[in-house]
Design an enzyme around this catalytic site. Sequence first.
Site, PDB file in Angstrom:
ATOM      1  CB  SER A 199      -0.801   0.083   1.148  1.00  0.00           C
ATOM      2  OG  SER A 199      -0.263   0.204   2.500  1.00  0.00           O
ATOM      3  CE  LYS A 200      -2.082   6.789  -2.440  1.00  0.00           C
ATOM      4  NZ  LYS A 200      -3.479   6.935  -2.264  1.00  0.00           N
ATOM      5  NE  ARG A 201       0.962   0.222   6.161  1.00  0.00           N
ATOM      6  CZ  ARG A 201       1.779  -0.674   6.427  1.00  0.00           C
ATOM      7  NH1 ARG A 201       2.925  -0.391   6.866  1.00  0.00           N
ATOM      8  NH2 ARG A 201       1.301  -1.933   6.318  1.00  0.00           N
ATOM      9  CG  HIS A 202       4.505  -1.140   1.861  1.00  0.00           C
ATOM     10  ND1 HIS A 202       3.139  -1.615   1.728  1.00  0.00           N
ATOM     11  CD2 HIS A 202       5.137  -1.943   2.988  1.00  0.00           C
ATOM     12  CE1 HIS A 202       3.082  -2.501   3.029  1.00  0.00           C
ATOM     13  NE2 HIS A 202       4.307  -2.696   3.609  1.00  0.00           N
ATOM     14  N   GLY A 203       5.476   3.119   0.292  1.00  0.00           N
ATOM     15  CA  GLY A 203       6.302   3.745  -0.903  1.00  0.00           C
ATOM     16  C   GLY A 203       5.350   3.952  -2.056  1.00  0.00           C
TER      17      GLY A 203
END
Length: 476
Positions: free
Chosen positions: A251-255
Amino acid sequence: MASETDKQVVTRFAPSPTGFLHIGGARTALFNWLYARHHGGKTLLRIEDTDSKRSTQEAIDKIIEGLDWLGLDFDEPPVFQSDRAERHAGVARQLLDAGHAYKCYASPEELEDMRAQQRANKQPMRYDRRWRDRDEGEAPEGAPYVIRLKVPTEGETVIHDEVQGKVTVKNAEIDDYVLLRADGTPTYMLAVVVDDHDMGVTHIIRGDDHLNNAFRQLPIMRAMNEIEGDWPDPVYAHVPLIHGADGAKLSKRHGAVGVEAYRDEEGVLPEALFNYLLRLGWGHGDREEITREEAIELFDLDGVGKSPSRFDIKKLQNLNGHYIREADDARLASLVAEKFGNTADVQLLTKAMPVLKTRARTVGELVEGAGFLFKSRPLEMTDKAATLLDDESREKLAGLSARLAKENHWTIEALEATTKSYAEELDLGLGKLAQPMRAALTGTTTSPGIFDVLVLLGKEESLARIDAQASLAGKE
Ligand code: GLU
């Protein structure tokens, strides 16, 4: 007559256009594309844009652009699901007329009460089929209704998934879900099935987050097959999702999760992302570098792993480095020139590329490596470079400049010979002399080989940069 097994393979990619092309979506598209290409079949694109609040033209354009960039082409123009609502509703009516579906008059409030009770009794929250066997006549005159599928309540549904293996669900666990809403619009579940049938899709390859849906979609196909025939079960392949390094769903929090970010920000070449996505969840022995042609030849569903794969940016960058080294110099030069706002000399960049690309893993690193070519004098120095330039080293640079000025053959070999003999004269290792040279010529402490730098800059510019430093001796 062609038997079932001779039937042409038809796959499809069916994105919902609510954002950019996600890495996971791109991999799904790739697997569908490869499967079709491997089997000499067709691959189609369907834009699932029925959620008009969340679907945007911008997202559609971005998805198509991303697929195009990856070189994933489709064999027919895209199908837009929203154009087909009438056809979807028609199938709901057919199911209703044949007794495979029924009208449900339960009001939203009634259903809310039902759910509240289920919650209180800790029962599974599911439509309780209250209108399944009820007489329509019991409904108030003109009351709105939805059409629900009459899912078999006995027995079980088995899917022989090409990736997951045999998966069984008890029919009693599948609810009589809505096909057509009270306003006559089709639900997503109905639309997918009708479109897959009408597009002639034989193989459904998608994320395993849709495995549950398959058990709800199959009953529609089977009911329609009973009604009119020629609605065969598709072959399913539910591919495990991509996870981040921490094991959670990507998800976005992984980049970055959008394909365009890999192109624009991470400096990845499409063939590298193609190869990386292929290897993300599919394998052929321990092969890492696989070209597009080889992928078409080798791809099949039995190579798709059963467990989620982890996205590893380092691996992607390493593969990208490999493809950068393989890539045509003029092509890389124009990618790099773009990053300089197209003010850079593409010819010079092309000439520099064999040297620049030996170490770069991303287009960004090529840009960084090429930076020295376009600096104007006086060069801005990094802090580290500045510390290499003191009076002593500037004097050495002055001596070097005098020798290089006499050089008629501005070639690596000649420059190396001259510089080496000067270093010997000074009783210095070549490295010691190369350090201030690099600082003076590039303003940094990292660059391609120093003689490559001299050749790429040319005699005039090289001497001007060296002299600019040499002339500062004793003045700071
Ligand atoms: N539109 C769905 C999605 O983007 C895919 C549906 C399908 O492949 O059946 O997740």
